[in-house]
Design an enzyme around this catalytic site. Structure first.
Site, PDB file in Angstrom:
ATOM      1  N   LYS A 147     -12.281  10.553  -8.007  1.00 39.77           N
ATOM      2  CA  LYS A 147     -12.549   9.983  -6.682  1.00 39.77           C
ATOM      3  C   LYS A 147     -11.419  10.349  -5.709  1.00 39.77           C
ATOM      4  O   LYS A 147     -10.276   9.954  -5.895  1.00 39.77           O
ATOM      5  CB  LYS A 147     -12.650   8.456  -6.742  1.00 39.77           C
ATOM      6  N   GLU A 157       1.240   7.740 -10.905  1.00 37.09           N
ATOM      7  CA  GLU A 157       2.253   8.382 -10.075  1.00 37.09           C
ATOM      8  C   GLU A 157       2.249   7.637  -8.750  1.00 37.09           C
ATOM      9  O   GLU A 157       1.289   7.716  -7.992  1.00 37.09           O
ATOM     10  CB  GLU A 157       1.901   9.866  -9.921  1.00 37.09           C
ATOM     11  N   CYS A 217       5.107  11.631  -1.662  1.00 36.47           N
ATOM     12  CA  CYS A 217       5.634  10.556  -2.505  1.00 36.47           C
ATOM     13  C   CYS A 217       7.096  10.806  -2.864  1.00 36.47           C
ATOM     14  O   CYS A 217       7.861   9.871  -3.016  1.00 36.47           O
ATOM     15  CB  CYS A 217       4.787  10.400  -3.751  1.00 36.47           C
ATOM     16  N   GLU A 264       9.157   1.957   0.831  1.00 35.40           N
ATOM     17  CA  GLU A 264       8.526   3.232   1.138  1.00 35.40           C
ATOM     18  C   GLU A 264       7.812   3.154   2.483  1.00 35.40           C
ATOM     19  O   GLU A 264       7.031   2.250   2.725  1.00 35.40           O
ATOM     20  CB  GLU A 264       7.515   3.588   0.038  1.00 35.40           C
TER      21      GLU A 264
HETATM   22  P1  NAI Z   1      -3.886   3.367  -2.053  1.00 35.19           P
HETATM   23  O1  NAI Z   1      -3.053   3.270  -3.281  1.00 35.19           O
HETATM   24  O2  NAI Z   1      -4.664   2.177  -1.628  1.00 35.19           O
HETATM   25  O3  NAI Z   1      -4.944   4.571  -2.218  1.00 35.19           O
HETATM   26  C1  NAI Z   1      -4.876   5.606  -3.169  1.00 35.19           C
HETATM   27  C2  NAI Z   1      -6.216   5.779  -3.851  1.00 35.19           C
HETATM   28  O4  NAI Z   1      -6.522   4.606  -4.609  1.00 35.19           O
HETATM   29  C3  NAI Z   1      -7.406   5.969  -2.912  1.00 35.19           C
HETATM   30  O5  NAI Z   1      -8.306   6.887  -3.488  1.00 35.19           O
HETATM   31  C4  NAI Z   1      -8.018   4.570  -2.858  1.00 35.19           C
HETATM   32  O6  NAI Z   1      -9.392   4.572  -2.533  1.00 35.19           O
HETATM   33  C5  NAI Z   1      -7.816   4.103  -4.276  1.00 35.19           C
HETATM   34  N1  NAI Z   1      -7.801   2.646  -4.463  1.00 35.19           N
HETATM   35  C6  NAI Z   1      -7.493   1.669  -3.556  1.00 35.19           C
HETATM   36  N2  NAI Z   1      -7.568   0.453  -4.120  1.00 35.19           N
HETATM   37  C7  NAI Z   1      -7.925   0.640  -5.417  1.00 35.19           C
HETATM   38  C8  NAI Z   1      -8.134  -0.221  -6.527  1.00 35.19           C
HETATM   39  N3  NAI Z   1      -8.013  -1.554  -6.425  1.00 35.19           N
HETATM   40  N4  NAI Z   1      -8.481   0.317  -7.733  1.00 35.19           N
HETATM   41  C9  NAI Z   1      -8.582   1.659  -7.861  1.00 35.19           C
HETATM   42  N5  NAI Z   1      -8.411   2.517  -6.852  1.00 35.19           N
HETATM   43  C10 NAI Z   1      -8.064   2.037  -5.642  1.00 35.19           C
HETATM   44  O7  NAI Z   1      -2.954   3.864  -0.892  1.00 35.19           O
HETATM   45  P2  NAI Z   1      -3.151   3.665   0.707  1.00 35.19           P
HETATM   46  O8  NAI Z   1      -3.587   2.274   1.020  1.00 35.19           O
HETATM   47  O9  NAI Z   1      -3.981   4.767   1.199  1.00 35.19           O
HETATM   48  O10 NAI Z   1      -1.637   3.849   1.210  1.00 35.19           O
HETATM   49  C11 NAI Z   1      -0.748   2.748   1.222  1.00 35.19           C
HETATM   50  C12 NAI Z   1       0.653   3.175   0.854  1.00 35.19           C
HETATM   51  O11 NAI Z   1       0.670   3.714  -0.455  1.00 35.19           O
HETATM   52  C13 NAI Z   1       1.244   4.278   1.704  1.00 35.19           C
HETATM   53  O12 NAI Z   1       1.808   3.771   2.877  1.00 35.19           O
HETATM   54  C14 NAI Z   1       2.274   4.855   0.781  1.00 35.19           C
HETATM   55  O13 NAI Z   1       3.454   4.093   0.846  1.00 35.19           O
HETATM   56  C15 NAI Z   1       1.658   4.721  -0.593  1.00 35.19           C
HETATM   57  N6  NAI Z   1       1.018   5.962  -1.066  1.00 35.19           N
HETATM   58  C16 NAI Z   1       1.650   6.682  -2.027  1.00 35.19           C
HETATM   59  C17 NAI Z   1       1.111   7.883  -2.446  1.00 35.19           C
HETATM   60  C18 NAI Z   1       1.774   8.729  -3.466  1.00 35.19           C
HETATM   61  O14 NAI Z   1       1.554   9.929  -3.485  1.00 35.19           O
HETATM   62  N7  NAI Z   1       2.544   8.175  -4.365  1.00 35.19           N
HETATM   63  C19 NAI Z   1      -0.130   8.410  -1.873  1.00 35.19           C
HETATM   64  C20 NAI Z   1      -0.753   7.532  -0.908  1.00 35.19           C
HETATM   65  C21 NAI Z   1      -0.166   6.373  -0.533  1.00 35.19           C
END
Ligand code: NAI
Ligand code: MG
Length: 489
Positions: free
Chosen positions: A193, A267, A301, A398
Site C-alpha cells: 500500500k 523503518e 527519514c 522530527e
Molecule cells: P504515517 O506514518 O501516518 O504514514 C505512513 C504510511 O502508513 C502511509 O501509507 C499511511 O497510509 C500508513 N498508515 C497510517 N496509519 C496507519 C495505521 N494505523 N496502520 C497501518 N498503516 C498506517 O505518516 P504521515 O502521517 O504521513 O507523516 C507524519 C510524520 O511521520 C511526518 O511528519 C514524519 O515525521 C514521519 N514520517 C516518517 C517517514 C520515514 O521515512 N521514516 C515517512 C513519512 C513520515
C-alpha cells in the site's frame, strides 16, 4: 525569466525556466486496485483525490480499499504463493525481477515526471536519484534470487509467505522498490500500500509488473489511507509487515502484531546528527549540510536535521551556509533548475510551520532563505536555527521539513554525547580529515548508517535501518534479503 530576490548575502541569480515536458506521460483520471494482475473496483466504492502539491491541481482519483478489498488482495497473494510462486524456480524468479528492472528503466522518464507531479520533489532528484535507485534495487535483488545458498551458507532458508508492505510519501517509488524487490527475490508474495498522497508511481509500477508477465497475485498494489494500512496489518493471513513511516504508526503496528507470530521490519523517524570538525573541507561540508537537510525538502527519514559544528569554525560555516541557502532555487519541481520543490501536503506544511514557530518561541535565532514563494502550492523556505538548546523541541523532535537546528561543540566526547542524546538513531554524518576520528565516531554514534565526508548516499548493496525509536530491521543488502526469509525446518 524566473526572478529571484537578491539575498541578504547579496546573491541574485536569474535562470531561464527549463521545464521537463509532461507530454510523454499518461495519468488516468481514475485508478482501481491492482489485484491478481487485474484492475479491480473497490468494494467500498470510495475514491480519494491525489493532487500536485506544487499547484494544488487534482491529478487523479484513487480507489480507497476497505477490509474486504484487503482480504481479496491477501487471498490473491496467498493463492499465488501456494500455487505458483513457491513452485517457481529461483532462476525464473530472478528473470522476472530483472525484467521489472529493465521495464522500469524504459519508463524512467515517465516515472520521474509522475513522481515529481504527485510528490512535489524536484525533477532533478526524481530523475537522478529516486528512479535510478529504484531500478538498481530490482537489478541487485534479481542477482540474489538464485543464489540464496551462497548468501546464507549452511543455513537453508525459505520464504515467509505473504508480506504486507506499507510505505510513506517521501520516496514513493523507491520505497516500493526497497520493499518489493527483496520480497520477490526471497520467494514471497506481496500486498503493498502506497501513501495516500503519492500513489501514482506505485500504480505505474503495477502496470509495469503486469507487462512483465509476473504471474497474477504475486504482487498486489492496493491504495487507501491509514485504515487500509491497518487492515493489512491486522489481516490474519499475513506473515510479515514491512513498514516505513512515522514512529507513532510504527508503535501502533507493533502493538497490533504482538503475539501473532507476524514478523516485522519498521523503518521510522530520525533526527540525525551531521558533525563538522575544524579540519573538514569546509565548502564540501557546507554542500553536505545542504544536501543533508534541504534535499527533498527535508522529507528524508535520515535527514541531517541536527548540525553540530566545532566551535572555532562555527561562524565561518554558518556564514557560508547562509550564502549557499540564498542561492538555492525554490519553485516549480518540474523545472530542472529547481533545488527545493514543494512540501508534500498541506498537513505536512502545517506541521513544519508549527515547528518553526516553536523554534522561535524557544528563543532560537532563525534564518531563512530569501527566495520568493510561489503564490500557489505548499512551499517552505530553507530554514536554520542557531542558539539552539539541546533540550529544545526543534532539536529533539522530527520535523520532516527543510529546518535545521545548529549547535556547537568543542571536544569529540562532547559531540558524541550530544549526538546520541536523541530518541532516534537512524543516521549520522562526520566531516573530518582524520580517518582515526571517523572510526572512533562510527563505533560510538548510535546510528544505523554513518556517512563520512558525504551525506545521503544510498546503494542497494548497503543495509539501511535504525536504532532506538528509528525502528528495527534492515533494508537493502543481504540483511534486507534475510528479512524476508526464515530458516527451513
Ligand atoms: P504515517 O506514518 O501516518 O504514514 C505512513 C504510511 O502508513 C502511509 O501509507 C499511511 O497510509 C500508513 N498508515 C497510517 N496509519 C496507519 C495505521 N494505523 N496502520 C497501518 N498503516 C498506517 O505518516 P504521515 O502521517 O504521513 O507523516 C507524519 C510524520 O511521520 C511526518 O511528519 C514524519 O515525521 C514521519 N514520517 C516518517 C517517514 C520515514 O521515512 N521514516 C515517512 C513519512 C513520515
Ligand atoms: Mg499527490
Amino acid at each position: 525569466m524566473a526572478k529571484k530576490k537578491p539575498g541578504k548575502e547579496g546573491v541574485n541569480w536569474d535562470y531561464s525556466p527549463s521545464l521537463e515536458s509532461t507530454s510523454h506521460i499518461t495519468i488516468l483520471p481514475k485508478y482501481e486496485l491492482f489485484i491478481n494482475n487485474e484492475w479491480v473496483k473497490p468494494s467500498s466504492k470510495k475514491y480519494f483525490k491525489t493532487t500536485n502539491p506544487a499547484n494544488e491541481d487534482v491529478l487523479s482519483e484513487i480507489a480507497w480499499a476497505n477490509d474486504y478489498d484487503v482480504d481479496l488482495a491477501v487471498k490473491a497473494a496467498r493463492n499465488a504463493y501456494n500455487d505458483v510462486w513457491s513452485k517457481t524456480t529461483p532462476k525464473e524468479r530472478s528473470k522476472y525481477i530483472y525484467r521489472i528492472a529493465r521495464l522500469m528503466q524504459e519508463h524512467a522518464r515517465e516515472l520521474s515526471v509522475i513522481e515529481t507531479l504527485d510528490a512535489g520533489k524536484p525533477i532533478r532528484e526524481s530523475r537522478d536519484i529516486d528512479v535510478p535507485l529504484a531500478c538498481n534495487h530490482f537489478f541487485y535483488y534479481a542477482g540474489w534470487a538464485d543464489k540464496l545458498e551462497y548468501a546464507f551458507p549452511n543455513q537453508p532458508m525459505e520464504a515467509l509467505g505473504v508480506a504486507g508492505q506499507i510505505i510513506p510519501w517521501n520516496f514513493p517509488l523507491l520505497m516500493a522498490a526497497w520493499k518489493i524487490a527483496p520480497a520477490l527475490a526471497a520467494g514471497n508474495c506481496v500486498v503493498l500500500k502506497p501513501a495516500e498522497t503519492t500513489s501514482l508511481t506505485a500504480l505505474k509500477l503495477a502496470e509495469i509488473i503486469k507487462a512483465s508477465g509476473l504471474p497474477p497475485g504475486v504482487v498486489n498494489i492496493i491504495t487507501g489511507h491509514g485504515d487500509t494500512g491497518a487492515a493489512i496489518v491486522n489481516h490474519p493471513d499475513i506473515n510479515k509487515i514491512a513498514f516505513t513511516g512515522s514512529t507513532n504508526v510504527g508503535k501502533i503496528i507493533q502493538r497490533a502484531i504482538a503475539g501473532t507470530g507476524k514478523k516485522a521490519t519498521l523503518e521510522l523517524g530520525g533526527k540525525s546528527a551531521n558533525i563538522i570538525f575544524d579540519d573538514a573541507p569546509i565548502d564540501q561540508a557546507v554542500e553536505g549540510i545542504v544536501n543533508g537537510i534541504f534535499f527533498n525538502q527535508g522529507h528524508v527519514c535520515c535527514a541531517g536535521s541536527r548540525l553540530f559544528v566545532q566551535e572555532n569554525i562555527a561562524e565561518l560555516v554558518i556564514r557560508k551556509l547562509k550564502h549557499r541557502m540564498d542561492s538555492l532555487y525554490l519553485g516549480n519541481p518540474l523545472d530542472k533548475n529547481t533545488d527545493i520543490g514543494a512540501i508534500n501536503s498541506k498537513e505536512q506544511l502545517e506541521t513544519i510551520e508549527k515547528y518553526i514557530k516553536i523554534g522561535i518561541s524557544e528563543g532560537a535565532e532563525i534564518y531563512q532563505s530569501t527566495c520568493e514563494l510561489p503564490g500557489k502550492g505548499y512551499f517552505c523556505r530553507p530554514t536554520i536555527f542557531t542558539n539552539v538548546a539541546q533540550s529544545s523541541r526543534i532539536s529533539q523532535e522530527e520535523i520532516f521539513g527543510p529546518v535545521l537546528s545548529i549547535q556547537t561543540f568543542r571536544t569529540v566526547d562532547e559531540v558524541i554525547q550530544k549526538a546520541n542524546n536523541s530518541p532516534y538513531g537512524l543516521a549520522a554524518g562526520v566531516w573530518t580529515d582524520k580517518g582515526s576520528r571517523i572510526f572512533n565516531l562510527t563505533s560510538k554514534l548510535r546510528a544505523g548508517v554513518i556517512w563520512a565526508n558525504t551525506y545521503n548516499k544510498f546503494d542497494p548493496t548497503s543495509p539501511f535501518g535504525g536504532y532506538k525509536e528509528s525502528g528495527f530491521g534492515r533494508e537493502g543488502g543481504l540483511h534486507g534479503l534475510g528479512a524476508y526469509l526464515k530458516m527451513k525446518l
